[in-house]
Every structure is written in C-alpha cells, then in structure tokens.
Motif scaffolding. Structure first.
Motif, mmCIF file in Angstrom:
data_model
loop_
_atom_site.group_PDB
_atom_site.id
_atom_site.type_symbol
_atom_site.label_atom_id
_atom_site.label_comp_id
_atom_site.label_asym_id
_atom_site.label_seq_id
_atom_site.Cartn_x
_atom_site.Cartn_y
_atom_site.Cartn_z
ATOM 1 N N TYR A 161 104.708 -6.086 20.298
ATOM 2 C CA TYR A 161 106.062 -5.795 20.745
ATOM 3 C C TYR A 161 106.690 -7.007 21.441
ATOM 4 O O TYR A 161 107.362 -6.864 22.460
ATOM 5 C CB TYR A 161 106.052 -4.595 21.691
ATOM 6 N N LEU A 162 106.436 -8.180 20.883
ATOM 7 C CA LEU A 162 107.015 -9.390 21.458
ATOM 8 C C LEU A 162 108.534 -9.285 21.489
ATOM 9 O O LEU A 162 109.154 -8.691 20.603
ATOM 10 C CB LEU A 162 106.613 -10.618 20.634
ATOM 11 N N SER A 163 109.137 -9.888 22.522
ATOM 12 C CA SER A 163 110.595 -10.000 22.627
ATOM 13 C C SER A 163 111.290 -8.663 22.398
ATOM 14 O O SER A 163 112.297 -8.575 21.693
ATOM 15 C CB SER A 163 111.120 -11.049 21.650
ATOM 16 N N ARG A 180 96.866 -12.000 26.842
ATOM 17 C CA ARG A 180 97.415 -10.798 26.214
ATOM 18 C C ARG A 180 98.180 -10.012 27.279
ATOM 19 O O ARG A 180 97.657 -9.702 28.342
ATOM 20 C CB ARG A 180 96.282 -9.953 25.642
ATOM 21 N N GLY A 181 99.441 -9.670 26.985
ATOM 22 C CA GLY A 181 100.291 -9.041 27.982
ATOM 23 C C GLY A 181 100.050 -7.552 28.154
ATOM 24 O O GLY A 181 99.608 -6.863 27.231
ATOM 25 N N ARG A 239 97.538 1.832 31.925
ATOM 26 C CA ARG A 239 97.858 0.467 31.483
ATOM 27 C C ARG A 239 98.401 0.526 30.064
ATOM 28 O O ARG A 239 97.861 1.238 29.212
ATOM 29 C CB ARG A 239 96.626 -0.429 31.553
ATOM 30 N N PHE A 240 99.491 -0.215 29.821
ATOM 31 C CA PHE A 240 100.061 -0.301 28.481
ATOM 32 C C PHE A 240 100.036 -1.749 28.026
ATOM 33 O O PHE A 240 100.640 -2.623 28.667
ATOM 34 C CB PHE A 240 101.505 0.214 28.465
ATOM 35 N N TYR A 241 99.308 -2.015 26.941
ATOM 36 C CA TYR A 241 99.286 -3.356 26.357
ATOM 37 C C TYR A 241 100.510 -3.547 25.470
ATOM 38 O O TYR A 241 100.951 -2.614 24.782
ATOM 39 C CB TYR A 241 98.010 -3.568 25.545
ATOM 40 N N THR A 242 101.028 -4.758 25.465
ATOM 41 C CA THR A 242 102.255 -5.036 24.725
ATOM 42 C C THR A 242 101.996 -5.644 23.352
ATOM 43 O O THR A 242 102.899 -5.685 22.518
ATOM 44 C CB THR A 242 103.146 -5.992 25.524
ATOM 45 N N VAL A 243 100.791 -6.167 23.127
ATOM 46 C CA VAL A 243 100.407 -6.687 21.811
ATOM 47 C C VAL A 243 98.983 -6.206 21.524
ATOM 48 O O VAL A 243 98.213 -5.938 22.445
ATOM 49 C CB VAL A 243 100.474 -8.233 21.745
ATOM 50 N N PRO A 244 98.627 -6.090 20.248
ATOM 51 C CA PRO A 244 97.285 -5.594 19.913
ATOM 52 C C PRO A 244 96.204 -6.630 20.182
ATOM 53 O O PRO A 244 96.449 -7.837 20.135
ATOM 54 C CB PRO A 244 97.394 -5.293 18.419
ATOM 55 N N GLY A 245 95.009 -6.144 20.450
ATOM 56 C CA GLY A 245 93.862 -7.016 20.660
ATOM 57 C C GLY A 245 93.056 -7.191 19.388
ATOM 58 O O GLY A 245 93.542 -6.960 18.271
ATOM 59 N N ASN A 246 91.819 -7.584 19.558
ATOM 60 C CA ASN A 246 90.920 -7.822 18.430
ATOM 61 C C ASN A 246 90.621 -6.505 17.709
ATOM 62 O O ASN A 246 90.067 -5.576 18.306
ATOM 63 C CB ASN A 246 89.620 -8.442 18.942
ATOM 64 N N PRO A 247 90.959 -6.406 16.418
ATOM 65 C CA PRO A 247 90.695 -5.150 15.695
ATOM 66 C C PRO A 247 89.232 -4.739 15.716
ATOM 67 O O PRO A 247 88.921 -3.539 15.652
ATOM 68 C CB PRO A 247 91.157 -5.475 14.264
ATOM 69 N N GLY A 261 100.164 -13.202 23.691
ATOM 70 C CA GLY A 261 101.306 -13.317 24.608
ATOM 71 C C GLY A 261 101.883 -11.959 24.938
ATOM 72 O O GLY A 261 101.170 -10.985 25.155
ATOM 73 N N GLY A 262 103.224 -11.890 24.974
ATOM 74 C CA GLY A 262 103.879 -10.630 25.286
ATOM 75 C C GLY A 262 103.764 -10.219 26.733
ATOM 76 O O GLY A 262 103.768 -9.028 27.053
#
Length: 730
Positions: free
Chosen positions: A303-305, A213-214, A229-237, A263-264
């Motif tokens: 927020y992929l790509s 996870r990016g 820290r800023f995550y670029t995709v969500p994790g496990n709800p 990813g991301g």
C-alpha cells in the motif's frame, strides 16, 4: 545511573536510569497539572477547546484552525515577543506544542520533552530519553521530533530509536516504556507525533530509505501493551502473510522485494475520525525508491503512497486509495491528512483533503475511499492528470526515467512535505506550505543493498557546479517555496505568497482572519487569511520549520512557534547563515509584549590544511563518495548550515584524525559513527581530498578583494538566472 530529581513544591521522586526529569520552582502544582491533563480524553480533543491546543492538529479534524480572535487583522501590528526558551541544541525543531490549562508540552532534538509554563516560558520539568547519539545515522532527516500526545494525565511520545514512552504530566516521571519497533535487526526510527483516542495510542515509524518494512501499532495508553499492528507492505511469502490483506497486496509486487524491506513507513500523518470511527494513515515511499529495482516486473506495490482506512479498535483494513501507483520518486502520502465536510456536486460529503508530495490536491470520500477530485496544486511533469474513471494518474513519457536520466517535478522533497497545512472555515481556503523544485532521477548500475545506509536505487549526486556560491545561487533559482491558499471547492489557487527558499514552516489559521507561518529565511509572519497581504513579521534569527499554535490564559491570547533550522532539506541544502547558529528556540508572542532576541553569535572559521594533489578522476570519486555517505548531514558540496560541523572549517585535530573519525567511529558518542563497513582508507583519503579542495575554494573566495567579488557575484547571479530559466523550462 540513577539520580534523584527535585520535583515541583519539594516533592521528590526516584528516577530510573533513562529519566532526566527535573523541576523548577513554580506556581503550577504537579497535582494541578495532572488533574488538568487527566481531563484530556477523546471527547475533549474532539471538542476543539479554543483556550487550549489539545491535539496535534488542534482537534481530530486536524484543520489547525483556532476560534480565538483577540489577535486579529486590525491589531496584529501590536504583537510582540512575550518569552523565548532556548533548547540545548542548534538543530531543526519540528514539533507542534500541546497546551493544556497554561502548561505547554513540547519535544526538541534527540526526543527530549519539555514542560513549560505557557504564560512565561519557565521550565517545569524536562525528560531526556537519552537516545544513543550513534542512532542519528539511521535518521534520514535530522534528530527531530514532531511532538507529544497528552491523554488522561500522561504525556506520550516516540523516540528517535523507536521507543514509545509515557510520562506523568505533572512531574515528568516515566510511567511506562515499550520498544515500538525492532531496532536490533532493523534501522527503524520514530519522529512523528503519536495520536491518542479511545484509550489507545498509535504510532508509526521511519526508515524506508534504509530498508525497513512499514507498519503502525496501537498500544494501550495506560500500560503500553501492544493491542494490534497493521503492516503496510507484504513480507516474505515464505513466512506466510499476517492476513488476507497482505496476501492480496503481495500480488501487486514482483521479484524479491522483502530483501530490501519494501518501505511504506507511516512516519507522519495518522488521523482518527470520531464521526465515522475510522483511522486513516498516510503511507510512505518504497524501499528503494526506484520501482524497477524493488519490483522489477512491475506492479502497483500496495500500500505504498496510499491513504489506508483501518478499524481503530482492531487494526483491520477497511479501504484504501493509492495516490501514486508503482511509486518511484519518493512521493509519499504521509503528508498532513485533513478531515472536512463539503458540498460536492450537489450533496454534502465527508471528505479527506490531501496535498501529498506528488503535487496533486486530492478530495477523497472518507466513507469509502472513492476519489472525487485530483488537480495539480503545483508544477508537475510526471503526470498530466488523473483519470476519474480509474482513479489513476496519466503519466508522461519522462516519468519513469527508463531510458535516460530525467529532471522530474516535483522533486523527492515533494510539492508539499511534512509541514502541516491549515484551513479557515471563514475563508473556505486551505493554506499549504508549497514547494517548487525538480531533481534528476536515473538508474544506478549494479544496485547493492547496504544495511544501515541510504538505499535509493537512484544516484544522489547531481551535476557539479563550478563553485559552491554558484551552486547555492542555482539552488535558489530552481528550488523555491510559497504559501499557497487553495480553494477546495474550485480546485484552484486563490492566492500565493512566493518565498526565496523552500522548507518553510507549518501553518496556523485563526478566526482573526490571520494565517501564521515561519520561513526558511528566519521570519515569523502573519498574513490576511482572505487575500494573503502580509501584516506582520518577526526576525527569529534562524530558519523556522515548526508549526505554530495559539491558546489563551485568563482571556489573553498567545501564539507559539518553534524556531530551529534543520530537517532533511535544512541539512542537505547547507544554506550558509549569517553569523553563528543560535540555540533552537521556542518563541511565544502576545499583544503589547516587547521582548527581543540576542544577536546571533559570531561564526568561527578554522582554516583547513592545503589539499593534497588529486587527479581529476580521484577528485570525481571523492565527490561521489562524499555525496553518497556524507552530504545527508554535512550538506551538498560540503557546505553545512552550521548546526552540524562544516567539514571545510574544522579545527586541525579533526583533519589529523580523519580516518579514525570517518572509518573507526572515534566520535560515535557525538553522533558521528564510523563507515568502515562500506568505506576503506583509500575512500577516506579521497573524501578528505574532496573536502579540502572545497575548503580551498572557499578560502579563495573569502580572500578575493571585495570589489572583485562584487563583480563576480553579479556575474554568478546572471549565470544562475539563465541556467535557472533553462532548467525551469525543461
């Protein structure tokens, strides 16, 4: 182990177990180096001091342009090699050097940092973070590093095993170290150059192909303390979301994406904008690539790509623009982000110029993320254009490879990869290391996620060629490159220089009406910036993928570039090079210099044993297994570029211990880990059988009489040209 390091001018320091700092006798005093680098701060980097190269892209605009013009179009023929510095390895070099008052700081393979006298190439100190060699398995794209950041007396860099380290610029002594990503649970890597500003250092990570996870993280430049820290995709709800931004992003995902990471990763471009006080990050591909696998019921997958703007002090989300919604081709947005001001439809706009993998050149208003323009700068067949009302691409019928495998252009390598572009304000042009390639995408049956291995959701293996020579010739017909001069005002090409191969180096533009670039064929070249005429070249004796810089000492201008063939395509493509592989080198040029490089060593080929008989089905299985688990390092069709051992030409002892190496990890300390978690003895037997069959083919080719081989080569070239034409016109 602890060792005492002799530092400049007789000063001695005790080094920790991971310090490999050393020094050489030199006129450059550590205190003077420390004082000069102490003056490098946010204001200094923003000022674009022409005598130095203080930031990754020179200044924060990252235009890779220098005001120096002592070396120019009228005297470039007098440019010669001033000095070279051989690194300890023979792998790809991707770094952009940082130069401060006559001292060069640069990274090499395995995240090793060198401080050099920028006038002579004399080594001042070296720091080896002692990256565990077995972690190379987690690096999708070679054991590379794209450079350091220098700030207030510190040299800061990321390591392949995702550490962030700060060194004393004068001595190379470690000041602090943090683990920037959790490598105990996840296969993270760090190969990108960190960025520094306002007493912060920002770094991302790699590993999307392996299932991570990016995110990006800000650390205190003085202590290494994590600030945000800023995550670029969500994790496990089920674990809850870090903020509302991640909760909203989760609405664009379906299925159980968190089980495959998402990813991301932000593995390259990170840009600070001092005018607007914003931070821009380029976000990578999905994990796995195939959108139907990771998000089976659709969704854009934020927020992929995307390019995402953040508050640099807090990491809070400001805006985003997603360039490739529902990304399914490894079309990252991590490529070089360039800041500019330009006239657009009658008014001056603060913009981002971006040429990502997907083949469209974007102009984005950087105050709010509004798309202003998106035009193809390369051949594309996944989309026809962008709808300017919605800001979304209009995809073609073949784009999603839903019903059958499809040849898609650009390939996963992209129309432009990590190699930085440059801009000249004198010509108004952006110079892009462009790539023209396609690849076959398709679904895989019964997708199985494997920790620590590539998880793409598309087949790696492409259609087999009758032999590796024809395969290489075909590759040269359908996978090429160019230096493209792009006019952002007209959104069209001004000129282009074609290259036989892709994966050419980053670009430098100067006030001398020059553009510098290294090539995959091993030349360092200079072109006229206004029309693309080639004015000068130097034989580097190995492919160049690094990015040139320029600086001045006592009024004399120098040009430096790193020469070392490798990286993702350099390993996979397996271009066979003439002679043996030379050490990867740092090359520096100035007017009037007449230095020369030694001849490359001779290539040593060991003869492999004859292959055991295999059925056609066994050979096919062996080929498939080889390309799934081995080709990323040892090359397609077992053709290696030589930097990593060519499996067709190993000493006999390696074949005798094939299982112990491939399964048990006998050579893990050299970077060759075992694959017993996914392979068994039967798999190893079939891989070995395929490799030995390729060795037998190569032996037959080398033993073919030269006159007959000449006829065959002529035939192969005709066949490759015909097949290449057919593929290119699909």
């Amino acid at each position: 182990m602890r060792k005492l390091v002799s530092v400049l001018l007789g000063v001695s320091l005790a080094a920790s177990s991971l310090v490999s700092a050393k020094a050489a006798d030199t006129a450059l005093d550590p205190n003077a180096i420390r004082a000069a680098t102490a003056a490098v701060n946010t204001a200094a980097i923003a000022s674009e001091d022409p005598d130095n190269w203080l930031g990754h892209g020179n200044d924060y605009r990252e235009q890779r342009y220098s005001q120096l013009d002592q070396i120019n179009e009228s005297n470039i023929s007098g440019l010669g090699l001033a000095w070279s510095f051989d690194t300890a390895f023979k792998r790809g070099l991707e770094a952009t050097p940082i130069v401060v008052d006559g001292v060069m700081f640069v990274t090499a393979n395995w995240s090793i940092v060198h401080a050099l006298d920028a006038r002579t190439g004399e080594e001042l100190w070296t720091y080896d973070p002692e990256v565990p060699r077995e972690w190379a398995k987690m690096a999708c794209c070679d054991v590379v590093n794209r450079g350091v950041a220098v700030y207030e007396g510190k040299v800061i860099f990321g390591t392949l095993d995702a550490r962030l380290i700060a060194l004393d610029a004068g001595t190379g002594e470690k000041l602090w170290e943090v683990q920037a990503a959790d490598t105990k649970q996840y296969p993270y890597t760090s190969t990108g150059a960190p960025r520094v500003f306002k007493d912060k250092v920002i770094i991302g990570n790699g590993g999307a192909e392996y299932g991570v996870r990016g995110f990006v993280t800000a650390f205190d430049v003085n202590t290494g303390e994590k600030l945000w820290r800023f995550y670029t995709v969500p994790g496990n709800p089920a674990d809850g979301f870090e903020n509302e931004v991640m909760a909203r992003a989760a609405e664009t995902w379906t299925g159980e994406w968190w089980k495959t990471g998402g990813g991301g990763t932000v593995w390259d471009s990170i840009v600070y904008d001092p005018e607007l006080d914003q931070l821009y990050i380029g976000v990578g591909n999905g994990s796995p690539w195939n959108h139907r696998v990771r998000s089976p019921d659709g969704g854009d997958n934020l927020y992929l790509s995307s390019i995402v703007a953040l508050n640099p002090d807090t990491g809070e989300y400001l805006w985003h623009y997603q360039e490739t919604p529902a990304e399914s081709w490894d079309y990252t947005a991590t490529q070089h982000i360039m800041l500019a001001d330009m006239e657009w439809q009658g008014e001056t706009r603060k913009v981002i110029w971006h040429a990502p993998k997907n083949g469209f050149f974007f102009i984005i208003d950087r105050t709010n993320g509004k798309l202003l323009s998106a035009e193809p700068y390369a051949r594309v067949n996944w989309a026809t254009h962008y709808d300017m009302e919605t800001g979304r691409p209009v995809e073609t019928e073949r784009a999603r490879y839903a019903d059958k495998a499809e040849f898609i252009r650009p390939s996963s390598m992209g129309a432009h990869n990590w190699h930085p572009m440059a801009h000249s304000p004198k010509t108004g042009l952006v110079y892009i290391p462009a790539i023209d390639a396609m690849v076959k995408y398709g679904d895989v049956e019964n997708y199985l996620h494997q920790w620590g291995h590539w998880n793409l959701g598309v087949p790696l293996e492409q259609d087999a060629a009758p032999n590796h020579i024809l395969a290489q010739l075909m590759l040269g017909k359908v996978t090429t490159g160019s230096l493209l001069a792009w006019d952002p005002k007209t959104q069209s090409a001004a000129w282009s220089v074609p290259y036989q191969r892709p994966w050419n180096g980053g670009v430098l533009a100067t006030a001398g009406n020059l553009v510098f670039q290294g090539t995959a064929m091993g030349e360092f070249r200079a072109y006229r910036a206004d029309n693309g005429d080639q004015l000068w070249s130097f034989d580097a004796r190995t492919g160049i993928i690094g990015s040139p810089v320029t600086y001045a000492i006592d009024g004399e201008q120098y040009i430096t570039v790193l020469a070392g063939w490798g990286g993702a395509f350099g390993l996979v493509a397996g271009y066979e090079q003439e002679g043996g592989i030379p050490p990867s080198r740092i090359l520096t040029f100035k007017l009037g210099a007449q230095g020369a490089l030694p001849a490359n060593p001779e290539k040593v080929l060991f003869e492999a044993p004859a292959p055991e008989p295999l059925t056609e089905e066994e050979l096919k299985t062996g080929r498939t297994l080889y390309h799934e688990y081995c080709s990323g390092c040892h090359g397609v069709d077992a053709v290696s570029n030589g930097a990593i051992p060519d499996l067709r030409h190993l000493p006999p002892v390696f074949y005798a211990n094939f299982d112990a190496i491939v399964l048990d990890g006998m050579m893990r300390k050299a970077g060759m880990v075992g694959f017993s978690d996914v392979l068994d003895k039967e798999d190893s037997r079939l891989i070995k059988g395929y490799v030995l069959t390729q060795a037998e083919e190569d032996r037959e080719i080398r033993e073919t009489p030269s006159w007959w081989m000449s006829i065959k080569m002529a035939f192969y070239r005709v066949v490759a040209s015909i097949l290449g034409w057919l593929v290119n016109n699909l």
